[in-house]
Design an enzyme around this catalytic site. Sequence first.
Site, PDB file in Angstrom:
ATOM      1  N   ARG A 147       9.195   7.738  -8.102  1.00  0.00           N
ATOM      2  CA  ARG A 147       9.787   8.786  -9.071  1.00  0.00           C
ATOM      3  C   ARG A 147       8.738   9.541  -9.729  1.00  0.00           C
ATOM      4  NH1 ARG A 147      14.119   8.074  -7.012  1.00  0.00           N
ATOM      5  NH2 ARG A 147      15.937   6.931  -7.753  1.00  0.00           N
TER       6      ARG A 147
ATOM      7  N   HIS B 294      12.971  15.230  -2.424  1.00  0.00           N
ATOM      8  CA  HIS B 294      13.884  14.112  -2.683  1.00  0.00           C
ATOM      9  C   HIS B 294      14.538  13.705  -1.400  1.00  0.00           C
ATOM     10  CE1 HIS B 294      15.359  11.256  -5.872  1.00  0.00           C
ATOM     11  NE2 HIS B 294      15.248  10.528  -4.532  1.00  0.00           N
TER      12      HIS B 294
HETATM   13  N1  LIG Z   1      12.245   9.310  -2.799  1.00  0.00           N
HETATM   14  C1  LIG Z   1      13.437   8.652  -2.448  1.00  0.00           C
HETATM   15  O1  LIG Z   1      14.336   9.083  -1.591  1.00  0.00           O
HETATM   16  C2  LIG Z   1      13.769   7.246  -2.914  1.00  0.00           C
HETATM   17  C3  LIG Z   1      14.671   6.444  -2.385  1.00  0.00           C
HETATM   18  C4  LIG Z   1      14.944   5.102  -2.860  1.00  0.00           C
HETATM   19  C5  LIG Z   1      14.393   4.482  -3.877  1.00  0.00           C
HETATM   20  N2  LIG Z   1      13.363   5.326  -4.451  1.00  0.00           N
HETATM   21  C6  LIG Z   1      12.329   4.869  -5.479  1.00  0.00           C
HETATM   22  O2  LIG Z   1      11.690   3.474  -5.276  1.00  0.00           O
HETATM   23  C7  LIG Z   1      11.651   2.589  -6.355  1.00  0.00           C
HETATM   24  C8  LIG Z   1      11.475   1.169  -5.525  1.00  0.00           C
HETATM   25  O3  LIG Z   1      12.551   0.845  -4.844  1.00  0.00           O
HETATM   26  P1  LIG Z   1      12.660  -0.592  -4.573  1.00  0.00           P
HETATM   27  O4  LIG Z   1      13.953  -1.077  -3.917  1.00  0.00           O
HETATM   28  O5  LIG Z   1      11.400  -1.036  -3.682  1.00  0.00           O
HETATM   29  O6  LIG Z   1      12.569  -1.421  -6.001  1.00  0.00           O
HETATM   30  P2  LIG Z   1      12.209  -2.983  -6.168  1.00  0.00           P
HETATM   31  O7  LIG Z   1      12.810  -3.934  -5.023  1.00  0.00           O
HETATM   32  O8  LIG Z   1      12.908  -3.124  -7.536  1.00  0.00           O
HETATM   33  O9  LIG Z   1      10.825  -3.081  -6.484  1.00  0.00           O
HETATM   34  C9  LIG Z   1       9.701  -2.347  -7.481  1.00  0.00           C
HETATM   35  C10 LIG Z   1       8.580  -2.864  -7.415  1.00  0.00           C
HETATM   36  O10 LIG Z   1       8.021  -2.110  -8.249  1.00  0.00           O
HETATM   37  C11 LIG Z   1       7.188  -3.210  -9.041  1.00  0.00           C
HETATM   38  N3  LIG Z   1       6.930  -2.989 -10.635  1.00  0.00           N
HETATM   39  C12 LIG Z   1       7.933  -2.518 -11.250  1.00  0.00           C
HETATM   40  N4  LIG Z   1       7.259  -2.378 -12.431  1.00  0.00           N
HETATM   41  C13 LIG Z   1       5.980  -2.472 -12.463  1.00  0.00           C
HETATM   42  C14 LIG Z   1       4.882  -2.289 -13.211  1.00  0.00           C
HETATM   43  N5  LIG Z   1       5.125  -2.247 -14.675  1.00  0.00           N
HETATM   44  N6  LIG Z   1       3.789  -2.631 -12.818  1.00  0.00           N
HETATM   45  C15 LIG Z   1       3.451  -2.719 -11.336  1.00  0.00           C
HETATM   46  N7  LIG Z   1       4.356  -3.142 -10.630  1.00  0.00           N
HETATM   47  C16 LIG Z   1       5.653  -2.887 -11.194  1.00  0.00           C
HETATM   48  C17 LIG Z   1       7.669  -4.412  -8.896  1.00  0.00           C
HETATM   49  O11 LIG Z   1       6.935  -5.479  -9.102  1.00  0.00           O
HETATM   50  P3  LIG Z   1       7.400  -7.176  -9.169  1.00  0.00           P
HETATM   51  O12 LIG Z   1       7.616  -7.232  -7.816  1.00  0.00           O
HETATM   52  O13 LIG Z   1       6.447  -7.646  -9.467  1.00  0.00           O
HETATM   53  O14 LIG Z   1       8.879  -7.073  -9.787  1.00  0.00           O
HETATM   54  C18 LIG Z   1       8.367  -4.367  -7.466  1.00  0.00           C
HETATM   55  O15 LIG Z   1       7.086  -4.738  -6.376  1.00  0.00           O
HETATM   56  C19 LIG Z   1      13.088   2.772  -6.767  1.00  0.00           C
HETATM   57  O16 LIG Z   1      13.299   2.387  -8.190  1.00  0.00           O
HETATM   58  C20 LIG Z   1      13.388   4.405  -6.552  1.00  0.00           C
HETATM   59  O17 LIG Z   1      12.764   5.079  -8.050  1.00  0.00           O
HETATM   60  C21 LIG Z   1      13.034   6.630  -3.911  1.00  0.00           C
END
Ligand SMILES: NC(=O)c1ccc[n+]([C@@H]2O[C@H](COP(=O)([O-])OP(=O)(O)OC[C@H]3O[C@@H](n4cnc5c(N)ncnc54)[C@H](OP(=O)(O)O)[C@@H]3O)[C@@H](O)[C@H]2O)c1
Length: 313
Positions: free
Chosen positions: A228, A276
């Site tokens: 993000r 994006h």
């Molecule tokens: N550019 C694009 O096209 C696109 C597409 C899809 C998603 N995204 C982005 O990718 C993000 C991640 O997606 P996801 O499905 O992988 O999410 P997710 O499964 O919820 O994983 C989030 C990861 O971030 C870690 N995290 C969260 N807060 C943190 C903090 N304060 N300090 C350290 N680590 C932290 C979490 O740690 P824990 O494992 O310890 O909980 C987890 O490993 C989405 O939220 C979205 O913003 C972008």
Amino acid sequence: MIRVLFADKPPNWPRYEGPLSDAIAATGLEAEIVQPGEADPSTVDYIVYSPQGPVQDFTAYTKAKAVLNLWAGVERVVGNTTLTQPLCRMVDQGLERGMVEYVTGHVLRYHLGIDAALAQQDGVWHHDGGVPPLARNRSVVMLGLGALGKACAEALAGLGFAVTGWSRTPKEIAGITCLSGEEGLRAALSRAEILVSILPDTPETTNLLNSRTLTLLPKGARIINPGRGTLIDDDALLASLGVGQVGHATLDVFRTEPLPPEHPYWAHPNVTVTPHIAAESRAETASEVIAENIRRGEAGELFLYLVDRSRGY
Ligand SMILES: NC(=O)c1ccc[n+]([C@@H]2O[C@H](COP(=O)([O-])OP(=O)(O)OC[C@H]3O[C@@H](n4cnc5c(N)ncnc54)[C@H](OP(=O)(O)O)[C@@H]3O)[C@@H](O)[C@H]2O)c1
């Protein structure tokens, strides 16, 4: 008969109409899928939601058992005070594969120096730079080891890269050095020749990459941000690029989207902007996830990928 409201933006309905109907039918449930305006909100059982869709006030959906987000990111809905129902985010195999391909492609581009090769079609035999190191001698750091970060880390480790991951809670993933916490972040950044950030947008992750943390990177580090836009302090990154502390950045997400035409990133020689497009939910596979959650809701089972609203993701 359950009633499912498809509340993504209307142009996306034709892509989802067949797959969503088929996926729900495959669970054995009978469902009527409606669009906003087609049914009394108080009769809707499940809301298939998108931050771009027309339904952002859930007050009238008094019967709804869950809001099922079509996006992985939930920052635009997690603080919605009208939302009293459980909120599920999207974890979709199609989305995951798209992200793996985007991240792997850009990591390989940096690793192999492909930009330099493209810029050097000048009749000069540029052999002085030598060959790139092998992947095993290239340190890649993944900030975020969730559904997407873990899949990307594993794909890169599979190519031989020395991969370190960082997350909020400690993890053990075969082939990945896993770090967490403040100390872990410092250690991770200090070895990040290529840094990939796939963190969610939460108060804790806002400006995680700032004038202090960017100086921890090895000089000339490359950054890939498909997480993000809020993860990066833009002024700090521009300053860092200006002095060569960060060598190049590939940015897919921004604080303001579309990225305004006058934004300095567009014209920066060491920034690649992608609009994006790193990954998006694919109708076939995302519909299966939605259908499975509806099945679980009807069976009284726990929903998959429930968002912890206090944590923000
Ligand atoms: N550019 C694009 O096209 C696109 C597409 C899809 C998603 N995204 C982005 O990718 C993000 C991640 O997606 P996801 O499905 O992988 O999410 P997710 O499964 O919820 O994983 C989030 C990861 O971030 C870690 N995290 C969260 N807060 C943190 C903090 N304060 N300090 C350290 N680590 C932290 C979490 O740690 P824990 O494992 O310890 O909980 C987890 O490993 C989405 O939220 C979205 O913003 C972008």
